[in-house]
Structures are given as C-alpha cells and as structure tokens.
Design a protein around this motif. Sequence first.
Motif, PDB file in Angstrom:
ATOM      1  N   ASN A  19       0.817  -1.219   0.000  1.00  0.00           N
ATOM      2  CA  ASN A  19       0.000   0.000   0.000  1.00  0.00           C
ATOM      3  C   ASN A  19       0.849   1.267   0.000  1.00  0.00           C
ATOM      4  OD1 ASN A  19      -2.433  -1.641   2.044  1.00  0.00           O
ATOM      5  ND2 ASN A  19      -2.681  -1.059  -0.095  1.00  0.00           N
ATOM      6  N   ASN A  26       0.339   2.602  -5.251  1.00  0.00           N
ATOM      7  CA  ASN A  26      -0.401   1.607  -4.465  1.00  0.00           C
ATOM      8  C   ASN A  26      -0.608   0.363  -5.318  1.00  0.00           C
ATOM      9  OD1 ASN A  26      -1.842   0.542  -2.338  1.00  0.00           O
ATOM     10  ND2 ASN A  26      -3.746   1.593  -2.843  1.00  0.00           N
ATOM     11  N   VAL A 124      -8.085   0.939  -7.894  1.00  0.00           N
ATOM     12  CA  VAL A 124      -7.746   1.251  -6.504  1.00  0.00           C
ATOM     13  C   VAL A 124      -8.935   1.903  -5.802  1.00  0.00           C
ATOM     14  CG1 VAL A 124      -6.307   2.724  -5.024  1.00  0.00           C
ATOM     15  CG2 VAL A 124      -5.257   1.412  -6.879  1.00  0.00           C
ATOM     16  N   LEU A 130      -5.100  -5.108  -6.939  1.00  0.00           N
ATOM     17  CA  LEU A 130      -4.061  -4.090  -6.934  1.00  0.00           C
ATOM     18  C   LEU A 130      -2.981  -4.324  -7.993  1.00  0.00           C
ATOM     19  CD1 LEU A 130      -3.577  -3.691  -3.062  1.00  0.00           C
ATOM     20  CD2 LEU A 130      -4.705  -2.089  -4.607  1.00  0.00           C
ATOM     21  N   ARG A 179      -8.412  -5.076   2.326  1.00  0.00           N
ATOM     22  CA  ARG A 179      -8.508  -3.942   3.255  1.00  0.00           C
ATOM     23  C   ARG A 179      -8.559  -4.390   4.716  1.00  0.00           C
ATOM     24  NH1 ARG A 179     -12.964  -0.351  -0.183  1.00  0.00           N
ATOM     25  NH2 ARG A 179     -11.485   0.510  -1.725  1.00  0.00           N
ATOM     26  N   LYS A 184      -4.156  -8.687   5.434  1.00  0.00           N
ATOM     27  CA  LYS A 184      -3.067  -8.019   4.725  1.00  0.00           C
ATOM     28  C   LYS A 184      -1.707  -8.466   5.256  1.00  0.00           C
ATOM     29  CE  LYS A 184      -3.357  -3.551   4.134  1.00  0.00           C
ATOM     30  NZ  LYS A 184      -3.717  -2.125   4.391  1.00  0.00           N
TER      31      LYS A 184
END
Length: 279
Positions: A19, A26, A124, A130, A179, A184
């Motif tokens: 990120n 990103n 994004v 991503l 998210r 993550k």
Amino acid sequence: MSVSVFMPAHITGFFSIENNDNPLKNGSCGVGFLLDRGVKTTLKNSSEFKIDVNQGSDIVINEVLKYFNIEDSFEITQDIQFPIGAGFGTSAASALSLSLALNEFFDCGYSKNECGQIAHKAEVSLGGGLGDVIGQTGSGLVLRTRPGAPGVGKIKSFEEDIYVATKFFGKIDTASVIRNPEHKKIISVNGRKCLDSFKKNSSVENFLRLSYEFSLNTKLMTNEVQSLADYFNSCDDILGASMAMLGNTVFAFADNESSLKKLNIEGMNIDKLYTKRQS
C-alpha cells in the motif's frame, strides 16, 4: 466508426500487498498469468449515450469515464468472458480495455501507460485487484517486481505454451480481504517469501508449487477449491493446481488440452496462456 480493444483475464497465484498513499504507487507484487479470453470493449457512434454490458454492472465503466472529459454521444459495449468476482481480473480488464478504447476513439492523445494509470486508479478507488492492470500489460506468466500502475510498477513476462483449466465455485469480495489488516499482514508475509523463492527459480512448476503453498498458508483456500486442486495435483499429466487470488476458483496447468479434457470435470473451462506473440 467503431473501436474494439481486448484485454486478457489475469489470475494471480500469490502476492504481497504494497500500500501507498499515492494511488499510482499503491499496488501489489507477485506472480500471475494471462488467459486468452478476457474482456472485449467496443465503442461506436450513437445518437445517444448507451452502455451495454453482458454481465455485472456499469460501475467500472462509470469510474473510468470520470477521467475523460467527453461530451459526445456514443455507445459502450463490453463482453466479459469470465465470471465477475472470481479472481479473473475482469474489473481491471474492463477498466483497461475501456481506457485504451476511449483514448483511440476520441483521439485523446494519452500514452498506453497513461491509459493504464487511469485504469489502475479506477481499480484502486473501487477496491479491486491491486496488480491486475499492470499484469495485463504483460504476456504469459507475469512477475510483478515493483508495485503500482503501468509506467510506475515493474513486471517481467515469461511466455509459455500452457493450457489452463479453471472451475468457478463462487464469488469472493476482494475489497473485504485486501482492506482487512489481519489478512493483509498474513498475505504480505507469505507473498514476499514466495516472491523471493520464485525469483531464484522462475519455472512454471515452481510457480504452481508456491501458489498452492501460499493459498494454504494464508488460509484463503476454500474446502471445495482445495479438494479439486488436490485431485488435479494427484494426476500425472497435470503440472500443478491452486486457487485464483482472490476468487473461489481453482486453476490447473497442463502441457496439452487432452490431459485436462480426459478428466471430464463438470463445469470446467479450458483456455491457453495468452501471449503477445499470438495477439
């Protein structure tokens, strides 16, 4: 006048989330591959503005259109050739093919990288994949070594003649995973380990082995996907199998189509790796 742009589907085998507050930086690093079906976007003149999408909604289209100052009436048609929300990168393929088509149709003067950056920013903002947009600018098996949009991130392609079987079991909400702080962390720790290992041995077999290990170690693999992946992995003529990231979908590689067809698995699709030499 009409313009059509095709963008291949992109499946990720393993990845790390990288990120950044700058949407162009990103992204994610990892390894995925392209299929010879994906999304075809066609634009043509029309007396009124129209959007015709064969599945899903127009949310991606409207997000991309925000970056283009177009007042003319025209028609957008999208043929999305894989299930949405299944790990095929369809939203990225939709965004990128549309961005490139708009640029050509209206002679906007953007470079391919600038069109890719528009698509990446759209992805994004919508919480999509991503790394799919930059992956879709590659060919065959695609290593993403630096995160971000085209022109910012960095990739390396490996062109292989491989057949790919896929079977879709249901949707996974990508945004809810990428998210989530706990997800993550687990994803990125395991993804970076796999990436380091692949860089040392960039073979198809190593990609498949690492993808399977990643899906297990991150606990992202569902029981139904694991059951079918394990079956594929037990077959002598199959190179390997794992789970599409992020989708409740299994994929398997083979050197020839007959090795996959003879398994006679209901609901299974067979495609080839997409390479630029065949486009």
